[in-house]
Write a protein that holds these residues in place. Structure first.
Motif, PDB file in Angstrom:
ATOM      1  N   GLU A 287     -16.491  15.457  86.331  1.00 15.76           N
ATOM      2  CA  GLU A 287     -16.036  17.003  86.778  1.00 15.76           C
ATOM      3  C   GLU A 287     -16.411  17.882  85.698  1.00 15.76           C
ATOM      4  OE1 GLU A 287     -15.569  18.065  89.786  1.00 15.76           O
ATOM      5  OE2 GLU A 287     -15.689  15.900  90.712  1.00 15.76           O
ATOM      6  N   VAL A 288     -17.101  18.833  85.744  1.00 21.72           N
ATOM      7  CA  VAL A 288     -17.381  19.894  84.792  1.00 21.72           C
ATOM      8  C   VAL A 288     -16.040  20.475  84.375  1.00 21.72           C
ATOM      9  CG1 VAL A 288     -18.541  22.092  84.101  1.00 21.72           C
ATOM     10  CG2 VAL A 288     -19.771  20.231  85.492  1.00 21.72           C
ATOM     11  N   GLU A 289     -15.306  20.797  85.373  1.00 24.12           N
ATOM     12  CA  GLU A 289     -13.777  21.608  85.146  1.00 24.12           C
ATOM     13  C   GLU A 289     -13.010  20.730  84.139  1.00 24.12           C
ATOM     14  OE1 GLU A 289     -15.497  20.974  88.015  1.00 24.12           O
ATOM     15  OE2 GLU A 289     -15.728  23.088  88.633  1.00 24.12           O
ATOM     16  N   SER A 290     -13.132  19.576  84.278  1.00 22.66           N
ATOM     17  CA  SER A 290     -12.403  18.447  83.311  1.00 22.66           C
ATOM     18  C   SER A 290     -12.958  18.845  81.947  1.00 22.66           C
ATOM     19  CB  SER A 290     -12.570  17.170  83.809  1.00 22.66           C
ATOM     20  OG  SER A 290     -11.671  16.433  82.842  1.00 22.66           O
ATOM     21  N   THR A 291     -14.229  18.883  81.762  1.00 24.55           N
ATOM     22  CA  THR A 291     -14.623  19.133  80.360  1.00 24.55           C
ATOM     23  C   THR A 291     -14.203  20.314  79.875  1.00 24.55           C
ATOM     24  OG1 THR A 291     -16.542  17.621  80.748  1.00 24.55           O
ATOM     25  CG2 THR A 291     -16.833  19.451  78.963  1.00 24.55           C
ATOM     26  N   ILE A 292     -14.339  21.443  80.579  1.00 26.70           N
ATOM     27  CA  ILE A 292     -13.795  22.748  80.057  1.00 26.70           C
ATOM     28  C   ILE A 292     -12.431  22.890  79.896  1.00 26.70           C
ATOM     29  CG2 ILE A 292     -13.461  25.182  81.133  1.00 26.70           C
ATOM     30  CD1 ILE A 292     -16.051  24.766  82.798  1.00 26.70           C
ATOM     31  N   ALA A 293     -11.490  21.961  80.465  1.00 25.50           N
ATOM     32  CA  ALA A 293     -10.144  22.004  80.289  1.00 25.50           C
ATOM     33  C   ALA A 293      -9.948  21.242  78.779  1.00 25.50           C
ATOM     34  CB  ALA A 293      -9.388  21.396  81.400  1.00 25.50           C
ATOM     35  N   ALA A 294     -10.807  20.405  78.789  1.00 28.64           N
ATOM     36  CA  ALA A 294     -10.561  19.660  77.389  1.00 28.64           C
ATOM     37  C   ALA A 294     -10.992  20.328  76.103  1.00 28.64           C
ATOM     38  CB  ALA A 294     -11.364  18.342  77.395  1.00 28.64           C
ATOM     39  N   MET A 295     -12.124  21.293  76.453  1.00 33.36           N
ATOM     40  CA  MET A 295     -12.556  22.127  75.422  1.00 33.36           C
ATOM     41  C   MET A 295     -11.364  23.397  75.028  1.00 33.36           C
ATOM     42  SD  MET A 295     -15.441  20.848  74.298  1.00 33.36           S
ATOM     43  CE  MET A 295     -14.624  19.126  74.530  1.00 33.36           C
ATOM     44  N   ARG A 296     -10.694  23.882  75.895  1.00 38.04           N
ATOM     45  CA  ARG A 296      -9.844  24.849  75.972  1.00 38.04           C
ATOM     46  C   ARG A 296      -8.846  24.229  75.094  1.00 38.04           C
ATOM     47  NH1 ARG A 296      -9.761  27.257  82.083  1.00 38.04           N
ATOM     48  NH2 ARG A 296     -11.620  28.476  81.824  1.00 38.04           N
ATOM     49  N   GLU A 297      -8.459  23.041  75.076  1.00 33.05           N
ATOM     50  CA  GLU A 297      -7.512  22.332  74.416  1.00 33.05           C
ATOM     51  C   GLU A 297      -7.546  21.788  72.853  1.00 33.05           C
ATOM     52  OE1 GLU A 297      -5.714  19.133  76.486  1.00 33.05           O
ATOM     53  OE2 GLU A 297      -5.558  19.912  78.409  1.00 33.05           O
ATOM     54  N   LEU A 298      -8.902  21.763  72.781  1.00 28.75           N
ATOM     55  CA  LEU A 298      -9.541  21.374  71.315  1.00 28.75           C
ATOM     56  C   LEU A 298      -9.162  22.335  70.289  1.00 28.75           C
ATOM     57  CD1 LEU A 298     -11.209  19.273  69.992  1.00 28.75           C
ATOM     58  CD2 LEU A 298     -13.264  20.302  70.595  1.00 28.75           C
ATOM     59  N   SER A 299      -8.694  21.999  69.187  1.00 26.86           N
ATOM     60  CA  SER A 299      -8.385  22.987  67.990  1.00 26.86           C
ATOM     61  C   SER A 299      -8.492  22.075  66.964  1.00 26.86           C
ATOM     62  CB  SER A 299      -6.939  23.574  68.393  1.00 26.86           C
ATOM     63  OG  SER A 299      -5.799  22.826  68.337  1.00 26.86           O
ATOM     64  N   ALA A 300      -8.604  22.877  65.724  1.00 21.80           N
ATOM     65  CA  ALA A 300      -8.441  22.160  64.260  1.00 21.80           C
ATOM     66  C   ALA A 300      -7.223  21.895  63.647  1.00 21.80           C
ATOM     67  CB  ALA A 300      -9.286  22.904  63.384  1.00 21.80           C
ATOM     68  N   THR A 301      -7.054  20.812  62.901  1.00 17.88           N
ATOM     69  CA  THR A 301      -5.949  20.531  62.272  1.00 17.88           C
ATOM     70  C   THR A 301      -5.938  21.412  60.957  1.00 17.88           C
ATOM     71  OG1 THR A 301      -4.595  18.889  61.451  1.00 17.88           O
ATOM     72  CG2 THR A 301      -7.073  18.648  61.085  1.00 17.88           C
ATOM     73  N   THR A 302      -4.761  21.512  60.338  1.00 11.99           N
ATOM     74  CA  THR A 302      -4.544  22.306  59.146  1.00 11.99           C
ATOM     75  C   THR A 302      -4.902  21.587  57.886  1.00 11.99           C
ATOM     76  OG1 THR A 302      -2.292  21.877  59.136  1.00 11.99           O
ATOM     77  CG2 THR A 302      -2.738  23.894  60.061  1.00 11.99           C
ATOM     78  N   SER A 303      -5.037  20.355  57.882  1.00 10.80           N
ATOM     79  CA  SER A 303      -5.145  19.410  56.755  1.00 10.80           C
ATOM     80  C   SER A 303      -5.396  17.904  57.348  1.00 10.80           C
ATOM     81  CB  SER A 303      -4.139  19.204  55.847  1.00 10.80           C
ATOM     82  OG  SER A 303      -2.869  18.650  56.269  1.00 10.80           O
ATOM     83  N   SER A 304      -6.323  17.243  56.547  1.00 18.41           N
ATOM     84  CA  SER A 304      -6.501  15.859  56.708  1.00 18.41           C
ATOM     85  C   SER A 304      -7.279  15.105  55.571  1.00 18.41           C
ATOM     86  CB  SER A 304      -7.570  15.521  57.785  1.00 18.41           C
ATOM     87  OG  SER A 304      -8.782  16.505  57.433  1.00 18.41           O
ATOM     88  N   SER A 305      -6.919  13.815  55.654  1.00 16.22           N
ATOM     89  CA  SER A 305      -7.510  12.960  54.385  1.00 16.22           C
ATOM     90  C   SER A 305      -8.867  12.330  54.916  1.00 16.22           C
ATOM     91  CB  SER A 305      -6.295  12.259  53.789  1.00 16.22           C
ATOM     92  OG  SER A 305      -6.211  11.268  54.810  1.00 16.22           O
ATOM     93  N   GLN A 306      -9.071  11.505  53.799  1.00 17.68           N
ATOM     94  CA  GLN A 306     -10.032  10.440  54.367  1.00 17.68           C
ATOM     95  C   GLN A 306     -10.284   9.867  55.584  1.00 17.68           C
ATOM     96  OE1 GLN A 306     -11.118   7.233  51.549  1.00 17.68           O
ATOM     97  NE2 GLN A 306     -13.282   7.041  52.149  1.00 17.68           N
ATOM     98  N   PRO A 307     -11.130  10.055  56.719  1.00 20.49           N
ATOM     99  CA  PRO A 307     -10.936   9.713  58.007  1.00 20.49           C
ATOM    100  C   PRO A 307     -11.328   7.925  58.026  1.00 20.49           C
ATOM    101  CG  PRO A 307     -13.085  10.673  57.551  1.00 20.49           C
ATOM    102  CD  PRO A 307     -12.340  10.883  56.331  1.00 20.49           C
ATOM    103  N   ASP A 308     -10.444   7.468  58.943  1.00 22.32           N
ATOM    104  CA  ASP A 308     -10.592   6.019  59.223  1.00 22.32           C
ATOM    105  C   ASP A 308     -11.293   5.859  60.693  1.00 22.32           C
ATOM    106  OD1 ASP A 308     -10.622   3.276  59.648  1.00 22.32           O
ATOM    107  OD2 ASP A 308      -8.756   3.017  58.754  1.00 22.32           O
ATOM    108  N   LEU A 309     -12.506   5.306  60.979  1.00 20.64           N
ATOM    109  CA  LEU A 309     -13.175   5.375  62.079  1.00 20.64           C
ATOM    110  C   LEU A 309     -12.596   4.104  62.869  1.00 20.64           C
ATOM    111  CD1 LEU A 309     -16.764   6.575  61.430  1.00 20.64           C
ATOM    112  CD2 LEU A 309     -14.735   7.834  62.346  1.00 20.64           C
ATOM    113  N   THR A 310     -11.626   3.357  62.279  1.00 22.08           N
ATOM    114  CA  THR A 310     -11.453   1.985  63.075  1.00 22.08           C
ATOM    115  C   THR A 310     -10.808   2.148  64.304  1.00 22.08           C
ATOM    116  OG1 THR A 310     -11.350   1.007  60.776  1.00 22.08           O
ATOM    117  CG2 THR A 310     -10.137  -0.178  62.620  1.00 22.08           C
ATOM    118  N   THR A 311      -9.840   3.225  64.275  1.00 23.27           N
ATOM    119  CA  THR A 311      -9.205   3.447  65.541  1.00 23.27           C
ATOM    120  C   THR A 311     -10.206   3.708  66.674  1.00 23.27           C
ATOM    121  OG1 THR A 311      -7.252   4.177  64.256  1.00 23.27           O
ATOM    122  CG2 THR A 311      -7.443   4.750  66.693  1.00 23.27           C
TER     123      THR A 311
END
Length: 258
Positions: A95-119
């Motif tokens: 459903e396209v509406e599901s994608t639109i809802a996810a994009m509305r919830e998406l926001s950046a964090t204020t800080s982060s360190s070296q990312p681990d892609l294992t998860t």
């Protein structure tokens, strides 16, 4: 698959043998596509008129609409990448509406360190096994926005359960930036985990148009792909050369009817 057919008339010794070759039909599976979006503060850097994160949102909406037009059976889910990956929307949906809802919830964090892609790879492997039981394949599309931090992961090389594509948005090289080293790490990561041919694109230009162009190439189905170095799309719209009038000859010289 090969069939052999023998043709002849009665018991005549003059028989003709012909061989028919048939290719078995290729099964193209529906896709479950997991988008993982880097929400590091660098995702909020400005492009032309919008942030990287806003451009990524628009690119994902463009991709989902186009992909569902090709085949409405494809499904999508969403995760974010900060220090590690976490679910944004776990249930795969067409459903396209599901994608639109996810994009509305998406926001950046204020800080982060070296990312681990294992998860991220653990999440993808788990979902890939579920998709496989339904006759589907799983693909991960990672949007990565960091010019300073190289991602790391711990993943067995013989465990290739999903296809990985990467879209890398970065700054120009500088005292604090090492985009070439980050890109090389991403290439090694992709080759380490991907099942079918995975694509990686990068852009250091502050233009959403470049991002959209690369994302549309990612519409290609993993089971139908050529290797990336053979890609010659999208083609540039070069100006057409002016038509040259043919020289008059005895065969094409115009004849007056007056």
């Amino acid at each position: 698959m090969e069939e052999q057919r023998v043709e002849g008339e009665g018991s005549s010794k003059d028989t003709r043998t012909s061989t028919i070759f048939k290719l078995p039909p290729l099964q193209i599976d529906n896709e479950d596509i997991l988008f993982c979006i880097d929400i590091d503060p660098q995702s909020m850097l400005q492009m032309k008129g919008l942030t990287r994160l806003d451009a990524i949102k628009q690119a994902i909406l463009l991709f989902v609409n186009a992909k569902l037009t090709i085949n409405p059976q494809h499904r999508f889910a969403f995760a974010t990448l900060s220090d590690s990956a976490s679910w944004l929307k776990k249930e795969f949906s067409s459903e396209v509406e599901s994608t639109i809802a996810a994009m509305r919830e998406l926001s950046a964090t204020t800080s982060s360190s070296q990312p681990d892609l294992t998860t991220l790879f653990q999440l993808a492997a788990h979902e890939a096994k579920k998709s496989s039981t339904q006759g589907r394949i799983l693909r991960v599309i990672l949007f990565y926005c960091r010019s300073t931090g190289r991602p790391q992961h711990q993943w067995p090389e013989n465990q290739r359960l999903f296809t990985l594509d990467i879209m890398y948005l970065h700054d120009k090289p500088g005292p604090d930036n090492c985009p070439q080293e980050v890109y090389d790490t991403l290439v090694d990561t992709l080759e380490h985990v991907t099942d079918y041919e995975g694509y990686i694109f990068e852009s250091g230009h502050a233009s959403a148009r470049i991002l959209f162009r690369h994302v549309l190439v990612l519409l290609s189905h993993p089971q139908q792909r050529c290797i990336q170095e053979y890609i010659n799309i999208p083609k540039l719209l070069a100006k057409k050369a002016p038509l040259v009038e043919p020289m008059a000859t005895e065969d094409n010289f115009p004849v007056s009817t007056q």
